[in-house]
Design an enzyme around this catalytic site. Sequence first.
Site, PDB file in Angstrom:
ATOM      1  CE  LYS A   1      11.909 -91.515 -82.549  1.00 24.64           C
ATOM      2  NZ  LYS A   1      11.087 -91.657 -83.766  1.00 24.64           N
TER       3      LYS A   1
ATOM      4  CB  ALA B   1      -5.586-114.486-110.951  1.00 30.01           C
TER       5      ALA B   1
ATOM      6  CB  CYS C   1      58.598 -91.900 -87.496  1.00 32.05           C
ATOM      7  SG  CYS C   1      57.247 -91.861 -88.699  1.00 32.05           S
TER       8      CYS C   1
ATOM      9  CD  GLU D   1      16.783 -97.210 -90.776  1.00 33.79           C
ATOM     10  OE1 GLU D   1      16.370 -96.074 -90.512  1.00 33.79           O
ATOM     11  OE2 GLU D   1      17.981 -97.537 -90.722  1.00 33.79           O
TER      12      GLU D   1
ATOM     13  CB  CYS E   1      56.854 -87.512 -91.223  1.00 33.07           C
ATOM     14  SG  CYS E   1      56.237 -89.208 -91.221  1.00 33.07           S
TER      15      CYS E   1
ATOM     16  CD  GLU F   1       9.445 -95.033 -82.492  1.00 26.92           C
ATOM     17  OE1 GLU F   1       9.181 -93.916 -82.009  1.00 26.92           O
ATOM     18  OE2 GLU F   1       9.786 -95.201 -83.680  1.00 26.92           O
TER      19      GLU F   1
ATOM     20  CB  CYS G   1      56.317 -88.881 -86.232  1.00 30.25           C
ATOM     21  SG  CYS G   1      57.525 -88.263 -87.427  1.00 30.25           S
TER      22      CYS G   1
ATOM     23  CE  LYS H   1      20.028 -96.712 -84.220  1.00 28.19           C
ATOM     24  NZ  LYS H   1      20.635 -97.321 -85.420  1.00 28.19           N
TER      25      LYS H   1
ATOM     26  CE1 TYR I   1      -2.387-104.734-106.808  1.00 25.70           C
ATOM     27  CE2 TYR I   1      -0.966-105.545-108.563  1.00 25.70           C
ATOM     28  CZ  TYR I   1      -1.275-104.584-107.614  1.00 25.70           C
ATOM     29  OH  TYR I   1      -0.481-103.470-107.488  1.00 25.70           O
TER      30      TYR I   1
END
Length: 676
Positions: A296, A36, A414, A177, A437, A115, A432, A117, A38
């Site tokens: 990493k 409230a 074919c 991400e 074709c 980390e 083929c 993923k 905020y």
Amino acid sequence: MVQTHSEVKRVEELRRLLQQASYAYYVLDAPVMEDAVYDQLYRELQQLEIQHPELVTPDSPTQRIGERPATQFLSVRHNIPLYSLENAFNVEELQAWDQRWRRQVAPTEAEYVAELKIDGSAIALTYENGILVRGATRGDGVTGEDITQNVRTIRSIPLRLSFDGIENIGKVEVRGEAFLPLEVFKQINEERQKAGEQLFANPRNAAAGTLRQLDSKIVARRRLDFFAYTLHISGMDDASIANTQWEALELLQKMGFRVNSQHQLCQSLAEVADYYRYWDTERLNLPYMTDGVVLKLNSFKLQEQLGFTQRFPRWAVALKYPAEEAPTRVENIAVNVGRTGALTPLAQMRPVQLAGTTVSRATLHNSDRIAQLDIRIGDTVIVRKAGEIIPEVVRVLKELRPVDTQPFIMPTHCPVCGQPVVRETGEAVTRCVNASCAAILKGSIEHWVSRDALDIKGVGEKLVHQLVDKELVHSVADLYSLTNEQLFVLERMGEKSAQKLIEAIAQSKNQPWSRVLYGLGIRHVGSVNAQLLSEKYRAVAELSSAKQSDIAGIYGIGAEIAQSVYQWFRISANQRLIERLQAAGLQFANTEEISAVDNANLKLVGKTFVITGTLPTLKRDEAKALIQKAGGKITESVSKKTDYLVVGEDAGSKLEKAQTLGIKQLSEAELLKILA
């Protein structure tokens, strides 16, 4: 209305309070303000900005949503490419990766940062003077789409960075991400089901689709979240910011980003393996989806020494979890014919859910693979998504096999054109070889118009099939003689559409020799190889008359590609195709290099350049283009064959190596002086 000093101060204070509250709520998950309160402060700020529009700034909390829907996304070039990661699917492959990078540098101890993923959609954020100025999709890693309007709606992405304890900050690039928490994903699909809309297959697809919504209000309602994992800061000495990935993650948190808390600093591969095994089961308890571990090397200095391959950083790897598997029934085995004539058997199966997606088809590769599996129509099989992407059949449950099944036999003719197929000695693929074709023709045209080849806009698979089926084209050369009247017979093709298509085809005549060469679809010749060949043989006449041994001697080509190229130019039908394309006006020579300007006037002929660091005014691609236009050659690594090293700011190990080898260094100004 004229603003007062107290109103300006109040606006600044409200923004600070609201930004702190948002950071505590969305990033730290530790609210410091009642909802409230905020809302009351937010409305006060909103009212002040309405009264004084000149006080509105891009980083204001009121600017996260509400902009007018976009009509399209603009293509933008990434300041720093977003590379893919090399994959490893078990600890043995991880050890092989570790051995590969160690061969590139002197023996050294190394720390690793592991980390999780996150299974979402990668985005690149750019901040200038601490303010978010751009958000972009990954795209192809070099160019993406500008989705800044949508990125602003993600509450865990700060609109203004916190720089406590950091001075003279430059441009900041952050990678991370965007993802949908599982609970949010579930709610979205429930809402879509009630509305009679198609459900999202998985959170990853939902996140990617959400980011590309033209209306940012829809994006805001979807409640995307974000984890940051990569930091680049220009205009500062890296050592004064962070020397390691671990320090960079800590700095990202200080700047106001949400960083996944499950990362771990590992001193050995054994610790990495333990981390990987632990999260194999524990990840199922997380409120978001993951599909592996990103590993990493912690030291930025070591990362710089190792550099990149054409596609991957050598200092990182994605360690994927074993692909999800499920049983299903093979209902049919179809055979597809590709542009090279290769016959590929395809298992058509009862639909099954794998890794959040519906799978109903899986490649069987070739007749050898079918024989190895002994797969038959009616069999129950175990199918998995290898690398979470490509579905494949891994084994047949023969104990469940119906009694009336028959072994599958690859066709002798074919399935498209009916002509006999062949299997060359030493090859697993049946082909083929009928140049007329329809399947081969369709595939060759689709390849010709593709983005990396002639890049003809508006020519997709459906249009190609119509052109071939209605016998309007019998080779790619026929595209250049199409008329409006011919195109009118096609579905959904009006006068404007036809004219636009003809103009796009005509525009492709300006594409360079390297793209034309790639577009010809010579077996084993990818876009990179086509570039290498076009640099060595600057016109088609030179390449078509070259000895096979000379072609094989080009660095990066080799015997197999050389044989394929040499044989392709010996076929009379291919010679006629080139003649027709030349007559149509396609580029079969490097016109910039073979023109009225001869080699005597190309100042950098025979000189090899390497560029390192950030140049003051030129982008790296611009510098490369200027050097190449003057006859110079660009390479990525410094060696004894390097003539010049062009040095910008933040130059690293390349400069050290050049100094050791006694290679001359040039500033941007000195380079431009040589070119003048």
